[in-house]
Design an enzyme around this catalytic site. Sequence first.
Site, PDB file in Angstrom:
ATOM      1  N   CYS A  44       0.844  -1.195   0.000  1.00 32.73           N
ATOM      2  CA  CYS A  44       0.000   0.000   0.000  1.00 32.73           C
ATOM      3  C   CYS A  44       0.882   1.249   0.000  1.00 32.73           C
ATOM      4  O   CYS A  44       1.979   1.254   0.562  1.00 32.73           O
ATOM      5  CB  CYS A  44      -0.925   0.014   1.215  1.00 32.73           C
ATOM      6  SG  CYS A  44      -2.081   1.411   1.210  1.00 32.73           S
ATOM      7  N   HIS A 100      -2.323  -4.088   4.814  1.00 31.68           N
ATOM      8  CA  HIS A 100      -2.173  -3.696   6.219  1.00 31.68           C
ATOM      9  C   HIS A 100      -3.530  -3.408   6.833  1.00 31.68           C
ATOM     10  O   HIS A 100      -4.424  -2.876   6.173  1.00 31.68           O
ATOM     11  CB  HIS A 100      -1.249  -2.469   6.358  1.00 31.68           C
ATOM     12  CG  HIS A 100      -1.806  -1.211   5.784  1.00 31.68           C
ATOM     13  ND1 HIS A 100      -2.351  -0.212   6.557  1.00 31.68           N
ATOM     14  CD2 HIS A 100      -1.942  -0.789   4.504  1.00 31.68           C
ATOM     15  CE1 HIS A 100      -2.761   0.781   5.775  1.00 31.68           C
ATOM     16  NE2 HIS A 100      -2.542   0.456   4.524  1.00 31.68           N
TER      17      HIS A 100
HETATM   18 CO    CO Z   1      -3.519   1.180   2.885  1.00 35.59          CO
END
Ligand code: CO
Length: 212
Positions: A44, A100
């Site tokens: 991410c 995450h």
């Molecule tokens: Co993220």
Amino acid sequence: MDKPFYESLLDNNKKWVVEKLSENNNFFKKLADGQNPHVLWIGCADSRVPANEITNTNPGEVFVHRNIANMVVHTDMNMLSVLDYAVNVLKVRHVIVCGHYGCGGVKAAMTNNSYGIIDNWIRHIKDVYRFHKDELDSIDDEKNRFDRFVELNVKEQVFDLAKTSIVQNAWENDQDLQIHGWVYQLSSGIIKDLDINFKSNNELNDVYQLDF
Ligand code: CO
């Protein structure tokens, strides 16, 4: 007056260079000669999940692609180019999709809010919700549902990687390539291995299996 934050980055860079050279005089000379990473990391873009730092790896060890919510979107030329280069030129042995907990992109996909153009990216995450709607809707606790959605999103991105012609071609040519799904916990710093590991396209639904 204090320097603006962005200027302190340049100062920090100079300090970092001095520190690295004090540990190893050839640190930059060696890196300038080329890279030989064994891992491609798809993570991410969140500022709290820096690939090298959380895996305690050095420059040169991890080839990195990051976007909002660590997505593997099959029409994303950026992701496909990174994947192709990593697999076919750098010959990485592992591709890791690392999500995450607390991911803003995944959270947004749980709502009906409109955030602008990003809605069209988030839509891919909403597809993951639709595929797993029964399981996710059955989780009453919102935080648990969010956590599970993060995990299922990683799982689907691992499947999406396996579906690409790039990965299937590598397996067809007996290239040693494994793909994995992990989730990072912001509150502890620990990465959890979701134990989703692919080494061949046999585990894919037949409709996705390519004959070469
Ligand atoms: Co993220």
